[in-house]
Scaffold this active site. Structure first.
Site, PDB file in Angstrom:
ATOM      1  CG  HIS A  72       3.046  -0.349   1.592  1.00  0.00           C
ATOM      2  ND1 HIS A  72       2.476   0.170   2.727  1.00  0.00           N
ATOM      3  CD2 HIS A  72       2.034  -0.516   0.720  1.00  0.00           C
ATOM      4  CE1 HIS A  72       1.167   0.292   2.551  1.00  0.00           C
ATOM      5  NE2 HIS A  72       0.885  -0.124   1.339  1.00  0.00           N
ATOM      6  CE1 TYR A 201       4.530   2.667  12.720  1.00  0.00           C
ATOM      7  CE2 TYR A 201       4.623   2.950  10.343  1.00  0.00           C
ATOM      8  CZ  TYR A 201       4.607   2.130  11.457  1.00  0.00           C
ATOM      9  OH  TYR A 201       4.660   0.762  11.289  1.00  0.00           O
ATOM     10  N   PRO A 295       3.749  -3.510  18.598  1.00  0.00           N
ATOM     11  CG  PRO A 295       1.501  -2.979  18.279  1.00  0.00           C
ATOM     12  CD  PRO A 295       2.489  -3.321  19.347  1.00  0.00           C
ATOM     13  CE  LYS A 299      11.591  -5.015  12.252  1.00  0.00           C
ATOM     14  NZ  LYS A 299      11.005  -4.985  10.946  1.00  0.00           N
ATOM     15  CE1 TYR A 387       7.659   0.198   9.971  1.00  0.00           C
ATOM     16  CE2 TYR A 387       7.566  -1.014   7.899  1.00  0.00           C
ATOM     17  CZ  TYR A 387       6.920  -0.412   8.958  1.00  0.00           C
ATOM     18  OH  TYR A 387       5.549  -0.427   9.013  1.00  0.00           O
TER      19      TYR A 387
END
Length: 395
Positions: A72, A201, A295, A299, A387
Site C-alpha cells: 500500500h 479512515y 490499533p 503499530k 504511519y
C-alpha cells in the site's frame, strides 16, 4: 535443559526473535501455552511497516509475504464529507506498508522454526520465571503433563500484558503507564472485496469507521462502538448500513461497500499501556508484555518486531564481542521508539474518534486538525512518516 535464550510466547515477536537468533548462531527455546492451531488462527494486526517487512525478508520469511502481501502506498482520510489521500512514498522518500495478516506471519515463522530452528513447544504453560537478577534465570513450565525447568542465560518475555514474565520484574521497580479509551471497535471479517484499494479512515459525527482488507476477496472493517458492546446486538445488516453512513462523502454517495457473508465478529477495547523498564537483570520484555497501543495507528505488531530486532542485534553483538553494551541499552533504545509510537497512536485515536462526552468545540478542533493534514504537505508528511514507521537506528 539449558539454552542461551529462553523465549516465552510464540506470537510474532517470540517467533521472529527465535528466527533472528537462529540466523546469528544463537540457540533458543520457545515456550507457548496455546496449541499450534490457536496460535496460527489468532486474528490480530494486518499492516506491516517497511522495517518489519525488511526484517522478515532478511530472516528468510519473506517468500509468501512477497507473493501474497498487498503493498500500500497510502491511506485515505475522510472527514466532513471530504476525502484526502496520504501519499506515503511521495512524502517519505519511498516508504510504504504491506497488508499481510499476523496469522500469516505466524504461520510462516512457525514453519521455519519447526523445520530449521531450535525447540518450539506448544501447550507449554509457563508458571514462573525465577532468578531474573542472577546469571542463570530459570523458567518453570508444564508440558505433556510434567512440570519442567528450563535454565537460561537470558529470558525474553513475549507473552503479553497478562503473561508471567512481567511479574519477574519486582513490583517496586516496575512502572506501568496506562490510558483506557471510552470506546471500543466492533470488527468484522467478511467474504467481500474491499471497497477501495487502500485503507479508509473516517471521522464522522456518528463515530469512527475503518475500511481495511485481508486479501482482494476479504474485507476487514471496524466501527467505533461504546465500551461493553455485545456483538450480538449488531446484526450484519445494521453493521453494513452504519459503515456506509460513516464512510459517505459529501459530493457523492461514495462507493458503497461490497457486502458479503460476515465470517467473524468481535469487540476490541481500546487502551494504551507502557511498562518500564523493559529489562530487569537478565529478563527482557518485548511486544505486548511491555507495551500496548490502540490499533488506530497500526503499530502493535510493528513495535513488537522492532523490539526483537533491537534485541537480536544486541545478542549477536554480545556473542561477537563479549560486550553487553547493547543489551544494557535495550530498554532505553526501545522506549524512545515506543513512546513515539504511543504518541502517534494516541493522536490518530483521539483525532478520529468521537468521545461520548465530546463537546462541539472539541469536534471542531478535530476537524481543524484533519483539515490541516489535508491542506498542508508538512502535516501530511508527519502522518506518513509515523504511519510507515521510523527507520530503526543502525548498529
Amino acid at each position: 535443559m539449558h539454552t542461551t535464550v529462553g523465549i516465552i510466547g510464540a506470537g510474532p515477536a517470540g517467533l521472529l526473535l527465535a528466527r533472528l537468533l537462529h540466523r546469528a548462531g544463537i540457540d533458543s527455546v520457545v515456550l507457548e501455552s496455546r496449541d499450534r492451531d490457536y496460535v496460527e488462527q489468532r486474528q490480530r494486526a494486518g499492516i506491516l511497516e517497511q522495517a518489519t517487512v525488511d526484517a522478515l525478508r532478511a530472516a528468510g520469511a519473506g517468500g509468501r509475504l512477497d507473493a501474497e502481501g498487498i503493498p500500500h502506498d497510502g491511506i485515505e482520510l475522510r472527514h466532513g464529507g471530504r476525502a484526502t489521500r496520504i501519499d506515503f512514498p511521495g512524502l517519505t522518500g519511498g516508504r510504504r506498508v504491506w497488508v499481510y495478516a499476523q496469522t500469516e506471519v505466524v504461520k510462516d515463522l512457525v514453519a521455519l522454526q519447526l523445520a530449521e530452528g531450535g525447540p518450539l513447544h506448544f501447550e507449554a504453560e509457563v508458571t514462573a520465571v525465577h532468578g531474573a537478577d542472577t546469571d542463570r534465570p530459570t523458567i518453570r513450565y508444564t508440558h505433556q503433563g510434567r512440570e519442567r525447568i528450563l535454565s537460561c542465560d537470558y529470558v525474553v518475555g513475549c507473552d503479553g500484558f497478562h503473561g508471567v514474565t512481567r511479574q519477574a520484574v519486582p513490583a517496586a521497580e516496575r512502572r506501568t503507564h496506562e490510558r483506557v479509551y471510552p470506546y471500543s471497535w466492533l470488527g468484522i471479517l467478511a467474504d467481500a472485496p474491499p471497497v477501495y484499494d487502500e485503507l479508509i479512515y473516517a471521522h464522522s459525527e456518528r463515530g469512527f469507521a475503518l475500511a481495511s482488507m485481508r486479501s482482494p476477496s476479504v474485507s476487514r472493517l471496524y466501527l467505533q462502538v461504546p465500551n461493553g458492546t455485545d456483538p450480538a446486538d449488531w446484526p450484519d445488516e445494521r453493521i453494513w448500513d452504519e459503515l456506509d453512513a460513516r464512510l459517505a462523502l459529501r459530493d457523492t454517495a461514495g462507493a458503497r461497500l461490497h457486502r458479503g457473508p460476515v465470517t467473524q465478529k468481535s469487540v476490541l477495547p481500546m487502551r494504551s499501556s507502557v511498562t518500564e523498564p523493559m529489562r530487569w537483570g537478565r529478563v527482557f520484555l518485548a511486544g505486548d508484555a511491555a507495551h500496548i497501543v490502540p490499533p488506530t495507528g497500526a503499530k502493535g505488531l510493528n513495535l513488537a518486531a522492532a523490539d526483537v530486532i533491537v534485541l537480536a542485534r544486541a545478542f549477536a553483538h554480545h556473542r561477537a564481542t563479549g560486550s553487553t553494551e547493547l543489551l544494557d541499552a535495550y530498554s532505553d533504545t526501545c522506549l524512545r521508539r515506543v513512546w513515539r509510537a504511543e504518541h502517534f497512536s494516541y493522536f490518530m485515536t483521539t483525532t478520529l474518534h468521537t468521545d461520548p462526552g465530546q463537546s462541539g468545540f472539541e469536534t471542531r478542533l478535530q476537524l481543524s486538525q484533519l483539515d490541516r493534514i489535508a491542506d498542508s504537505r508538512h502535516a501530511a508528511t508527519e502522518l506518513a512518516e509515523n504511519y510507515t514507521g521510523l527507520p530503526l537506528d543502525p548498529v
